[in-house]
Design an enzyme around this catalytic site. Sequence first.
Site, PDB file in Angstrom:
ATOM      1  N   ASP A 315      -2.259   0.724  -8.744  1.00 33.32           N
ATOM      2  CA  ASP A 315      -1.972   2.052  -9.308  1.00 33.32           C
ATOM      3  C   ASP A 315      -0.487   2.318  -9.238  1.00 33.32           C
ATOM      4  O   ASP A 315       0.020   2.753  -8.239  1.00 33.32           O
ATOM      5  CB  ASP A 315      -2.765   3.100  -8.524  1.00 33.32           C
ATOM      6  CG  ASP A 315      -2.540   4.504  -9.060  1.00 33.32           C
ATOM      7  OD1 ASP A 315      -1.964   4.627 -10.160  1.00 33.32           O
ATOM      8  OD2 ASP A 315      -2.917   5.463  -8.376  1.00 33.32           O
ATOM      9  N   GLU A 349       4.219  10.254 -12.548  1.00 35.23           N
ATOM     10  CA  GLU A 349       2.831  10.611 -12.867  1.00 35.23           C
ATOM     11  C   GLU A 349       2.156  11.207 -11.640  1.00 35.23           C
ATOM     12  O   GLU A 349       1.426  12.188 -11.729  1.00 35.23           O
ATOM     13  CB  GLU A 349       2.066   9.365 -13.340  1.00 35.23           C
ATOM     14  CG  GLU A 349       0.663   9.666 -13.874  1.00 35.23           C
ATOM     15  CD  GLU A 349      -0.417   9.667 -12.803  1.00 35.23           C
ATOM     16  OE1 GLU A 349      -1.560  10.036 -13.121  1.00 35.23           O
ATOM     17  OE2 GLU A 349      -0.131   9.319 -11.641  1.00 35.23           O
ATOM     18  N   ASP A 377      -4.462   3.179 -16.551  1.00 34.12           N
ATOM     19  CA  ASP A 377      -4.159   3.747 -15.228  1.00 34.12           C
ATOM     20  C   ASP A 377      -5.428   3.873 -14.387  1.00 34.12           C
ATOM     21  O   ASP A 377      -5.546   4.759 -13.562  1.00 34.12           O
ATOM     22  CB  ASP A 377      -3.472   5.115 -15.395  1.00 34.12           C
ATOM     23  CG  ASP A 377      -2.971   5.657 -14.072  1.00 34.12           C
ATOM     24  OD1 ASP A 377      -2.864   4.864 -13.110  1.00 34.12           O
ATOM     25  OD2 ASP A 377      -2.709   6.865 -13.986  1.00 34.12           O
ATOM     26  N   HIS A 446      -4.357   4.938  -3.688  1.00 35.32           N
ATOM     27  CA  HIS A 446      -3.495   5.826  -2.883  1.00 35.32           C
ATOM     28  C   HIS A 446      -3.555   5.523  -1.391  1.00 35.32           C
ATOM     29  O   HIS A 446      -3.418   6.433  -0.569  1.00 35.32           O
ATOM     30  CB  HIS A 446      -3.857   7.300  -3.125  1.00 35.32           C
ATOM     31  CG  HIS A 446      -3.533   7.768  -4.509  1.00 35.32           C
ATOM     32  ND1 HIS A 446      -3.766   9.062  -4.937  1.00 35.32           N
ATOM     33  CD2 HIS A 446      -2.993   7.121  -5.581  1.00 35.32           C
ATOM     34  CE1 HIS A 446      -3.387   9.192  -6.195  1.00 35.32           C
ATOM     35  NE2 HIS A 446      -2.916   8.030  -6.612  1.00 35.32           N
TER      36      HIS A 446
END
Length: 484
Positions: A315, A349, A377, A446
């Site tokens: 990501d 982003e 994405d 993340h």
Amino acid sequence: MGLKIYFLSCIGLILFPIACKCKVYYSERLPFDLRCSNYLSKELKHEINSYRDIVQHIMEQMQSAPLKDVLYDEYTKFIDKFGARPSGSKVLEESIDYMVNLTIKYGTDTEEVIEVKTEELEVPHWVRGEESVKMIRPRLKNIAVIGLGSSVPTPKEGIEAELIVVRSFHDLEQLPKNDVKGKIVLFDREYTDYEENVKYRIRGASKAARKGAVATLIKSITPFSLYTTHTGEQDYKKSVVNIPAGAITIEDSLLLRRLFDRGEKVILKIGMQSTYDTKISRNTIIDLKGVLYPEKKVIVSGHIDSVDVGEGAMDDGGGMFISWFVPVGLKLLRLVSKRTVRSILWTAEEPGLIGAAAYLKRHIQELDNITFIMESDEGTFNPRGLDVAGSNGARCMIAQILKLFRPIDTLTENDEPGSDITLFTRKGVPGASLLNDNERYFWYHHSRADTLSVQNKDDVVKCAAFWAAVSYVISDLSVDIPRD
Ligand SMILES: [Zn+2]
């Protein structure tokens, strides 16, 4: 479906309420095929079918040496060189310079010349400091924590307070204000899907603050954990006190819930430091100019920034790199189409689609000239097809194009595909996000586990080949993707 939700894609932050995602699998739905007979003339079907050989050529060339090695070697070199590339950081700007130079290296050595430029904008620059959570009572234990993007810091000495555990906003609302006041709220919500759980990351701090809480924690948003913490942006509502917000592991969240449910008095001490200011960053725009209609554009995109932990390999290093390789790879194959193929490497982003919003504002007069806009994405695992927004005519035309790619021919319908490009599809620009076998995406998303080890060369290369060949066909057809 009309249900208004807050949806976080990537998948970064979308700060507006949008319609619920409604997906329909094309292959399972005959009426969609019937519907298309109204939109696809025999001539158009024939024209699309005439691209079969060129599609095969692009797919084969991009998945063979030397192109597959060029793509994957440059991708892994980039990730290893820069690692995480958070918004506003020096390393993000250095990585943007690097991609500009890499484009020049591959893009200007023959008569088919690629043009590259950057456009500046202001972006958030939130920097994480030391973070810790200690359980003080009923026993001493260090709890792994990761602050959420844009969280305010705690006072230097930290916040020591009693914990209250809720499973939902509804549970929180039911509690008398006095039960919450002065406490730390943990949202221990069962993982169902990203869209539902991410509301707690975005709005949890504001909801808890309204009840008088002094800090919030959420259970990390992932269906699977090896004691990993997962960050991501959160958003303070105006008019409420900004309180610190962090995420803990599934394992610790469940532990704290069990203790709380047994009636134990749980006391935590939270210390989280951070700073916030703004910096200048840049969107990167790479054009392989069309020979007949250079003003018309087929856009492919991914974001170059990442969260500040992990390496941003998945990501969105993967999506950004396959999108970079569309104009570059087509140029290396000496394939120039009627329209311009534009690759955009969005900046910022993660803190809330900041780069895409700036591009939209700057290029608002050019929306009619965007024939199609694509984004990767949500992983670059084995590709399956496209998640498509647009009119019925647009969906039918894309479905017909996808038939050239069997078995990569799944079409799902979605008015809000992707993250950055939703700003464009909302304005009526037809577009699509890459469908892929991304069932494990949120395992790594993340977190410190988003590294190159997640990626598979053959899958990334196949995504790049598919991405380039779809872009080539759409940019070269005699007609635009219809809007009505
Ligand atoms: Zn992303």
